[in-house]
Motif scaffolding. Structure first.
Motif, PDB file in Angstrom:
ATOM      1  N   SER A   9       0.849  -1.177   0.000  1.00 21.92           N
ATOM      2  CA  SER A   9       0.000   0.000   0.000  1.00 21.92           C
ATOM      3  C   SER A   9       0.889   1.231   0.000  1.00 21.92           C
ATOM      4  O   SER A   9       2.021   1.188   0.438  1.00 21.92           O
ATOM      5  CB  SER A   9      -0.915  -0.001   1.215  1.00 21.92           C
ATOM      6  N   PRO A  10       0.378   2.379  -0.474  1.00 22.20           N
ATOM      7  CA  PRO A  10       1.237   3.530  -0.680  1.00 22.20           C
ATOM      8  C   PRO A  10       2.036   3.946   0.534  1.00 22.20           C
ATOM      9  O   PRO A  10       3.169   4.349   0.420  1.00 22.20           O
ATOM     10  CB  PRO A  10       0.252   4.625  -1.081  1.00 22.20           C
ATOM     11  N   THR A  11       1.450   3.868   1.721  1.00 25.91           N
ATOM     12  CA  THR A  11       2.183   4.385   2.859  1.00 25.91           C
ATOM     13  C   THR A  11       2.753   3.290   3.737  1.00 25.91           C
ATOM     14  O   THR A  11       3.477   3.570   4.656  1.00 25.91           O
ATOM     15  CB  THR A  11       1.271   5.241   3.738  1.00 25.91           C
ATOM     16  N   GLY A  13       5.184   0.990   4.901  1.00 24.46           N
ATOM     17  CA  GLY A  13       6.576   0.813   4.531  1.00 24.46           C
ATOM     18  C   GLY A  13       6.961   1.926   3.592  1.00 24.46           C
ATOM     19  O   GLY A  13       8.113   2.082   3.232  1.00 24.46           O
ATOM     20  N   GLY A  14       5.980   2.669   3.186  1.00 29.04           N
ATOM     21  CA  GLY A  14       6.217   3.897   2.449  1.00 29.04           C
ATOM     22  C   GLY A  14       6.723   3.721   1.047  1.00 29.04           C
ATOM     23  O   GLY A  14       7.413   4.584   0.516  1.00 29.04           O
ATOM     24  N   ILE A  15       6.395   2.652   0.397  1.00 27.23           N
ATOM     25  CA  ILE A  15       6.928   2.503  -0.946  1.00 27.23           C
ATOM     26  C   ILE A  15       5.773   2.325  -1.883  1.00 27.23           C
ATOM     27  O   ILE A  15       5.218   1.250  -2.023  1.00 27.23           O
ATOM     28  CB  ILE A  15       7.936   1.352  -0.987  1.00 27.23           C
ATOM     29  N   ALA A 323       4.738  11.871  10.601  1.00 31.70           N
ATOM     30  CA  ALA A 323       5.009  12.803   9.495  1.00 31.70           C
ATOM     31  C   ALA A 323       4.891  12.070   8.166  1.00 31.70           C
ATOM     32  O   ALA A 323       5.622  11.116   7.908  1.00 31.70           O
ATOM     33  CB  ALA A 323       6.406  13.401   9.656  1.00 31.70           C
ATOM     34  N   GLU A 324       3.981  12.524   7.345  1.00 35.22           N
ATOM     35  CA  GLU A 324       3.851  11.973   5.992  1.00 35.22           C
ATOM     36  C   GLU A 324       4.273  13.042   4.999  1.00 35.22           C
ATOM     37  O   GLU A 324       3.935  14.211   5.155  1.00 35.22           O
ATOM     38  CB  GLU A 324       2.416  11.510   5.737  1.00 35.22           C
ATOM     39  N   ALA A 325       5.000  12.619   3.984  1.00 34.31           N
ATOM     40  CA  ALA A 325       5.609  13.596   3.080  1.00 34.31           C
ATOM     41  C   ALA A 325       4.662  14.089   1.998  1.00 34.31           C
ATOM     42  O   ALA A 325       4.968  15.027   1.286  1.00 34.31           O
ATOM     43  CB  ALA A 325       6.856  12.986   2.442  1.00 34.31           C
ATOM     44  N   CYS A 326       3.507  13.445   1.864  1.00 37.33           N
ATOM     45  CA  CYS A 326       2.548  13.975   0.892  1.00 37.33           C
ATOM     46  C   CYS A 326       1.147  13.666   1.386  1.00 37.33           C
ATOM     47  O   CYS A 326       0.957  12.847   2.286  1.00 37.33           O
ATOM     48  CB  CYS A 326       2.772  13.361  -0.491  1.00 37.33           C
ATOM     49  N   THR A 327       0.178  14.346   0.819  1.00 39.39           N
ATOM     50  CA  THR A 327      -1.207  14.016   1.152  1.00 39.39           C
ATOM     51  C   THR A 327      -1.617  12.890   0.218  1.00 39.39           C
ATOM     52  O   THR A 327      -1.159  12.817  -0.904  1.00 39.39           O
ATOM     53  CB  THR A 327      -2.123  15.230   0.916  1.00 39.39           C
ATOM     54  N   HIS A 328      -2.406  11.999   0.689  1.00 40.00           N
ATOM     55  CA  HIS A 328      -2.825  10.885  -0.160  1.00 40.00           C
ATOM     56  C   HIS A 328      -4.159  10.394   0.343  1.00 40.00           C
ATOM     57  O   HIS A 328      -4.588  10.712   1.452  1.00 40.00           O
ATOM     58  CB  HIS A 328      -1.789   9.746  -0.122  1.00 40.00           C
ATOM     59  N   HIS A 329      -4.801   9.601  -0.468  1.00 41.07           N
ATOM     60  CA  HIS A 329      -6.117   9.086  -0.100  1.00 41.07           C
ATOM     61  C   HIS A 329      -5.987   8.163   1.116  1.00 41.07           C
ATOM     62  O   HIS A 329      -5.163   7.259   1.135  1.00 41.07           O
ATOM     63  CB  HIS A 329      -6.688   8.314  -1.297  1.00 41.07           C
ATOM     64  N   CYS A 378       8.341   7.649  -0.247  1.00 44.41           N
ATOM     65  CA  CYS A 378       8.500   7.207  -1.634  1.00 44.41           C
ATOM     66  C   CYS A 378       8.485   8.376  -2.607  1.00 44.41           C
ATOM     67  O   CYS A 378       9.030   8.280  -3.698  1.00 44.41           O
ATOM     68  CB  CYS A 378       7.425   6.197  -1.997  1.00 44.41           C
ATOM     69  N   MET A 379       7.857   9.483  -2.230  1.00 42.43           N
ATOM     70  CA  MET A 379       7.796  10.622  -3.143  1.00 42.43           C
ATOM     71  C   MET A 379       8.983  11.578  -2.953  1.00 42.43           C
ATOM     72  O   MET A 379       9.085  12.574  -3.654  1.00 42.43           O
ATOM     73  CB  MET A 379       6.505  11.428  -2.924  1.00 42.43           C
ATOM     74  N   LEU A 380       9.815  11.304  -1.960  1.00 41.76           N
ATOM     75  CA  LEU A 380      10.954  12.189  -1.704  1.00 41.76           C
ATOM     76  C   LEU A 380      12.206  11.613  -2.331  1.00 41.76           C
ATOM     77  O   LEU A 380      12.352  10.394  -2.429  1.00 41.76           O
ATOM     78  CB  LEU A 380      11.206  12.331  -0.195  1.00 41.76           C
TER      79      LEU A 380
END
Ligand SMILES: Nc1nc2c(ncn2[C@@H]2O[C@H](COP(=O)(O)OP(=O)(O)OP(=O)(O)O)[C@@H](O)[C@H]2O)c(=O)[nH]1
Ligand code: SF4
Ligand SMILES: [Mg+2]
Length: 456
Positions: A9-11, A13-15, A323-329, A378-380
């Motif tokens: 899933s997107p967040t 493990g963050g990949i 802390a999350e580096a982006c907003t996501h669903h 993953c987005m950084l």
């Protein structure tokens, strides 16, 4: 404990598996920021580099107000993100805000292009900016733009009054005429090659001819008809290092291991099926997870492991920053707002006080938290994640990320760190330091959103 988490899933493990797989993910692209005074021609230069009108230009100083990110392929540099910024000499309350935003871009800048206007020459602004870039070890190309307006670049003022010294060598260009752009690209290629000397996912773990077994469960959460991004990146990394990737579901792992004539160098699994993979993988074979590989690739794994150990010291009521580096669903069972808090509180034995931030910035009051848990980033790009980790370290706060925290809370961290003895030693040591310093090697940003809540 409940089911082990998924890497898919997107967040978690963050990949993320969300990027189009035909495109290079943003976090893998070389981030090139164009910086300088207003009207120096930063936006015009981006257009010249891109051979397209991607940025608005005008003779009115202050045309670019917020950083603008443009992902593109610049041949032969490859996939890059060009970042246009507002002039650093902007004034007034709004101007200061724009300067602040421009400077925040430095956190993710792999290469800076300092654009100097040939008509105004080199001055104290450029001096100050160059020192700032040097202090952050950001490789920088100096460019003298609008060279079509001066006879000889050598005639350009090399130091305006008040400037402390001569400028270093620069590349004369004319964004207007397209002159010098090839030289600029060459300089970017050279710097790009040196900044890319950062850890690869598994390059230091495998040798030519080694086999690595990748365990990729295909369950209901797996996207239809394709692999997810971390799996694709892992396969590509192994091919880059002339190793063999054997990709199986957990149900085929036992027969795959039996079929191999020599033991695989490594087994890498989605954390979701860790339990079964752990049982099926003999102790003499190294086992790790995609989450751990990416935590190492994006950040300082020792610092993150040290941070996970700090969970032992948490007490009910302590403040935790997620802390999350982006907003996501967010789903009902969201990893950052539901699952990790639930697992943490089970471990701590009571409610904790959470602050959630999402977006490009971390809060100022970092030192008021007992622990920071960061998403997998993953987005950084790596530089940006390391900058964030460094800020947290300076505030004296332990930090872990989702992948490491989940592995710790599920009791699997020790085994998944087995390929990294030095990091394993951090886990096994008695103290829980907040992490060691490290060297920086390497869509519009959403503003930070902060929300505080005490869970009852
Ligand atoms: N003669 C000449 N003019 C240029 C050149 N590059 C840019 N200009 C002009 O300089 C002015 C400013 O260019 P921009 O690209 O908007 O400059 P900027 O640095 O992005 O400016 P801000 O966004 O206001 O900070 C425009 O009128 C451009 O046409 C150049 O190489 N030669
Ligand atoms: S950057 Fe962080 S919050 Fe955004 S999708 Fe990746 S792991 Fe999730
Ligand atoms: Mg501009």
């Amino acid at each position: 404990m409940a089911t082990t988490p998924s890497d898919s899933s997107p967040t978690d493990g963050g990949i993320a598996g969300i990027a189009g797989l035909s495109e290079t993910p943003r976090g893998e692209r070389l981030h090139i920021a164009l910086l300088g005074r207003r009207n120096a021609g930063k936006s015009s230069l981006i257009n010249a580099l891109a051979h397209q009108e991607v940025a608005i230009t005008s003779s009115i100083p202050g045309t670019t107000t917020d950083p603008v990110y443009k992902a593109m392929e610049i041949l032969p540099i490859g996939p890059v993100v060009l970042i246009d910024t507002a002039g650093l000499d902007d004034e007034g309350i709004l101007g200061e805000e724009r300067v602040r935003k421009s400077l925040s871009v430095l956190d993710k800048t792999d290469i800076a292009v300092l654009v100097v206007d040939a008509l105004t020459g080199w001055g104290t602004w450029e001096d100050t900016l160059l020192v700032r870039l040097n202090n952050r070890a950001i490789p920088t190309v100096l460019v003298l733009n609008k060279s079509d307006l001066v006879g000889e670049p050598a005639q350009v003022r090399t130091a305006t009054p008040g400037s402390s010294r001569e400028h270093p060598p620069w590349i004369p260009v004319s964004a207007y005429q397209g002159r010098g752009i090839d030289l600029l690209k060459e300089a970017l290629i050279q710097l790009g090659a040196s900044t890319r000397e950062e850890p690869s996912l598994m390059g230091d773990l495998v040798s030519t001819g080694d086999t690595v077994v990748l365990v990729a469960p295909i369950d209901r959460s797996a996207p239809k008809g394709r692999l997810i991004l971390p799996q694709v990146q892992a396969i590509r990394d192994l091919l880059d290092h002339r190793a063999q990737a054997l990709v199986v579901q957990e149900t085929e792992l036992a027969s795959a291991l039996n079929t191999l004539q020599t033991a695989p160098r490594l087994v890498v699994t989605d954390s979701q099926v860790f339990k079964i993979v752990n049982e099926l993988t003999p102790p003499h074979i190294s086992l790790t997870s995609f989450s751990i590989l990416f935590a190492r690739y994006k950040g300082n794994l020792s610092q993150l492991v040290s941070g996970a150990k700090a969970i032992e010291n948490l007490k009910p009521g302590d403040q935790v920053l997620i802390a999350e580096a982006c907003t996501h669903h967010r789903t009902d069972d969201d990893i950052g707002t539901v699952k990790i808090p639930r697992w943490l509180e089970q471990k701590v034995g009571g409610p904790l006080s959470y602050t959630w931030v999402s977006g490009g910035t971390l809060p100022e009051n970092l030192d008021s938290f007992k622990l920071v848990i960061h998403c997998g980033a993953c987005m950084l790009n790596r530089r940006q994640m390391l900058s964030r980790l460094e800020r947290i370290r300076r505030a004296g706060v332990p930090v872990a990320n989702y992948g490491v925290t989940i592995a710790y809370l599920h009791g699997i961290l020790e085994r998944v760190l087995s390929p990294f003895p030095q990091v394993l030693a951090v886990l096994q040591s008695a103290s829980t330091p907040s992490g060691s310093p490290h060297t920086l090697s390497g869509k519009p940003e959403a503003p930070a959103q902060t929300q505080t809540q005490i869970r009852t």
